[in-house]
Design a protein around this motif. Structure first.
Motif, PDB file in Angstrom:
ATOM      1  N   GLY A 182      -2.754   0.852  -3.245  1.00 54.67           N
ATOM      2  CA  GLY A 182      -3.456  -0.387  -2.927  1.00 54.67           C
ATOM      3  C   GLY A 182      -4.742  -0.143  -2.158  1.00 54.67           C
ATOM      4  O   GLY A 182      -5.770  -0.789  -2.422  1.00 54.67           O
ATOM      5  N   ASP A 183      -4.712   0.800  -1.224  1.00 56.67           N
ATOM      6  CA  ASP A 183      -5.909   1.096  -0.433  1.00 56.67           C
ATOM      7  C   ASP A 183      -7.013   1.699  -1.291  1.00 56.67           C
ATOM      8  O   ASP A 183      -8.198   1.392  -1.103  1.00 56.67           O
ATOM      9  CB  ASP A 183      -5.561   2.052   0.710  1.00 56.67           C
ATOM     10  CG  ASP A 183      -4.857   1.347   1.857  1.00 56.67           C
ATOM     11  OD1 ASP A 183      -4.778   0.102   1.810  1.00 56.67           O
ATOM     12  OD2 ASP A 183      -4.386   2.032   2.783  1.00 56.67           O
ATOM     13  N   ILE A 184      -6.646   2.567  -2.228  1.00 55.97           N
ATOM     14  CA  ILE A 184      -7.680   3.200  -3.045  1.00 55.97           C
ATOM     15  C   ILE A 184      -8.293   2.189  -4.008  1.00 55.97           C
ATOM     16  O   ILE A 184      -9.500   2.239  -4.296  1.00 55.97           O
ATOM     17  CB  ILE A 184      -7.115   4.426  -3.803  1.00 55.97           C
ATOM     18  CG1 ILE A 184      -8.255   5.363  -4.225  1.00 55.97           C
ATOM     19  CG2 ILE A 184      -6.291   4.024  -4.993  1.00 55.97           C
ATOM     20  CD1 ILE A 184      -8.984   6.003  -3.101  1.00 55.97           C
ATOM     21  N   LEU A 212      -4.509   2.576   7.966  1.00 60.01           N
ATOM     22  CA  LEU A 212      -3.549   3.323   8.766  1.00 60.01           C
ATOM     23  C   LEU A 212      -2.641   4.197   7.918  1.00 60.01           C
ATOM     24  O   LEU A 212      -2.189   5.242   8.376  1.00 60.01           O
ATOM     25  CB  LEU A 212      -2.713   2.350   9.599  1.00 60.01           C
ATOM     26  CG  LEU A 212      -3.515   1.609  10.677  1.00 60.01           C
ATOM     27  CD1 LEU A 212      -2.672   0.534  11.322  1.00 60.01           C
ATOM     28  CD2 LEU A 212      -4.009   2.583  11.729  1.00 60.01           C
ATOM     29  N   PHE A 213      -2.357   3.786   6.692  1.00 59.91           N
ATOM     30  CA  PHE A 213      -1.536   4.639   5.836  1.00 59.91           C
ATOM     31  C   PHE A 213      -2.285   5.917   5.490  1.00 59.91           C
ATOM     32  O   PHE A 213      -1.698   6.994   5.445  1.00 59.91           O
ATOM     33  CB  PHE A 213      -1.135   3.886   4.567  1.00 59.91           C
ATOM     34  CG  PHE A 213       0.061   3.002   4.751  1.00 59.91           C
ATOM     35  CD1 PHE A 213       1.341   3.532   4.724  1.00 59.91           C
ATOM     36  CD2 PHE A 213      -0.088   1.646   4.974  1.00 59.91           C
ATOM     37  CE1 PHE A 213       2.451   2.726   4.899  1.00 59.91           C
ATOM     38  CE2 PHE A 213       1.010   0.832   5.152  1.00 59.91           C
ATOM     39  CZ  PHE A 213       2.288   1.367   5.117  1.00 59.91           C
ATOM     40  N   ALA A 274     -12.354   3.872   6.172  1.00 60.07           N
ATOM     41  CA  ALA A 274     -11.649   2.932   7.042  1.00 60.07           C
ATOM     42  C   ALA A 274     -12.124   3.039   8.482  1.00 60.07           C
ATOM     43  O   ALA A 274     -12.033   2.078   9.244  1.00 60.07           O
ATOM     44  CB  ALA A 274     -10.144   3.174   6.969  1.00 60.07           C
ATOM     45  N   GLU A 275     -12.597   4.231   8.874  1.00 56.78           N
ATOM     46  CA  GLU A 275     -13.084   4.457  10.235  1.00 56.78           C
ATOM     47  C   GLU A 275     -12.029   4.077  11.258  1.00 56.78           C
ATOM     48  O   GLU A 275     -12.267   3.323  12.199  1.00 56.78           O
ATOM     49  CB  GLU A 275     -14.371   3.673  10.496  1.00 56.78           C
ATOM     50  CG  GLU A 275     -15.527   4.104   9.613  1.00 56.78           C
ATOM     51  CD  GLU A 275     -16.795   3.325   9.884  1.00 56.78           C
ATOM     52  OE1 GLU A 275     -16.718   2.339  10.643  1.00 56.78           O
ATOM     53  OE2 GLU A 275     -17.839   3.697   9.354  1.00 56.78           O
ATOM     54  N   PHE A 281      -3.505   1.731  17.112  1.00 52.12           N
ATOM     55  CA  PHE A 281      -2.061   1.550  17.043  1.00 52.12           C
ATOM     56  C   PHE A 281      -1.644   1.575  15.592  1.00 52.12           C
ATOM     57  O   PHE A 281      -2.241   0.922  14.746  1.00 52.12           O
ATOM     58  CB  PHE A 281      -1.674   0.220  17.688  1.00 52.12           C
ATOM     59  CG  PHE A 281      -0.193  -0.021  17.731  1.00 52.12           C
ATOM     60  CD1 PHE A 281       0.376  -1.036  17.001  1.00 52.12           C
ATOM     61  CD2 PHE A 281       0.620   0.789  18.502  1.00 52.12           C
ATOM     62  CE1 PHE A 281       1.733  -1.260  17.044  1.00 52.12           C
ATOM     63  CE2 PHE A 281       1.982   0.569  18.551  1.00 52.12           C
ATOM     64  CZ  PHE A 281       2.540  -0.456  17.824  1.00 52.12           C
ATOM     65  N   ALA A 282      -0.622   2.340  15.283  1.00 54.21           N
ATOM     66  CA  ALA A 282      -0.300   2.622  13.890  1.00 54.21           C
ATOM     67  C   ALA A 282       0.693   1.663  13.276  1.00 54.21           C
ATOM     68  O   ALA A 282       1.241   1.937  12.236  1.00 54.21           O
ATOM     69  CB  ALA A 282       0.245   4.047  13.774  1.00 54.21           C
TER      70      ALA A 282
END
Length: 286
Positions: A182-184, A212-213, A274-275, A281-282
């Motif tokens: 999803g992030d990519i 964070l992932f 994402a920086e 906090f994860a």
């Protein structure tokens, strides 16, 4: 670990809540300790690093660190004298250093107080030390490779023989694999938006809602990859075999190429884009 040992079903039902109260890294750490529970990985780690977590950075730690270095230096010097100058004693080759600034030695008591008797012996010691270090590095490298192979084999055997461990392993791999896919996809969409906006300031105009992932995902050849096959499992979910494996290719070739692509095309761009700060906090559910 107590809950996993005594009530594995309850542990698996509550595994999804681990990131809520700690971090995504705890999922990976738990997997590592589960796969190596019989080998006492945590006890071995503490035995190899007895001072871990016992004191903070500061003058006390500096003194202890330099005390260890002095001891190691003395051992190396003694070995050098015994092998290169067997007919000489320690006092024949090492003399007291001339102290020109006593205040500095009072402020930094770990400064060396002895030196070689002349420059020729010192140069011989430097050359001998370099050769010794190269040989030790080779031995350490081979020992570490053997240890990694043994750890990976032990983890695979645990996953093969333990249903709770295998269930938790697939849960972690599915969680990271789905999130990274999803992030990519979001990353590529934002890249298109930024390109259309024709930004020329050299910085990203958009940012990922969740990076964070990618921040906590296991890195190839990292600690979790050396102890468990979790990276291979995530790679298979991000780049499915049905789509990316060559018809005449082997599983080893597929994993080797896709692990490189996982690092190059997934982790590196997502972490950069994402920086996410190191102090972030994860928890992804907060």
């Amino acid at each position: 670990m107590w809950l996993y040992r005594h009530h594995p079903d309850t542990f698996l039902l509550n595994a999804e809540f681990i990131p809520k109260h700690s971090s995504l890294k705890c999922l990976l750490n738990m997997l590592m300790y589960i796969c190596h529970e019989d080998s006492s990985l945590l006890s071995r780690d503490l035995a190899e690093n007895p001072q871990r977590g016992t004191f903070r950075h500061g003058p006390l730690r500096s003194r202890r660190t330099w005390a260890k270095k002095r001891k190691r230096r003395e051992v190396v010097r003694k070995e050098f004298i015994e092998k290169v100058f067997p007919n000489f004693t320690h006092s024949d080759l090492i003399v007291a250093r001339e102290i020109r600034n006593p205040i500095a030695y009072e402020k930094w008591p770990w400064l060396p107080r002895k030196e070689w008797v002349n420059q020729e012996v010192k140069n011989m010691f430097i050359a001998w030390s370099k050769n010794r270090s190269l040989q030790l590095d080779k031995e350490v490298h081979l020992a570490r490779k053997a240890q990694v192979r043994a750890d990976r084999w032990r983890a695979e055997e645990t996953l093969k023989n333990s249903v709770p461990a295998r269930t938790y392993f697939h849960f972690v791999a599915d969680l990271f694999g789905e999130a990274l896919r999803g992030d990519i996809d979001e990353y590529h969409a934002l890249q298109i938006i930024d390109e259309k906006a024709k930004r020329t300031d050299g910085r990203n105009g958009s940012s990922l809602e969740s990076g964070l992932f990618a921040k906590w995902a296991p890195t190839p050849n990292g600690m979790h990859d050396k102890k468990t096959p979790i990276v291979d499992a995530i790679v298979e979910r991000v780049f499915p075999k049905e789509k990316y494996k060559l018809p005449d290719g082997t599983d080893e070739e597929y994993l080797s190429f896709m692990r490189q692509r996982y690092q190059r095309d997934v982790l590196s761009p997502l972490r950069r884009y994402a920086e996410v700060g190191k102090g972030a906090f994860a928890s992804v559910y907060a």
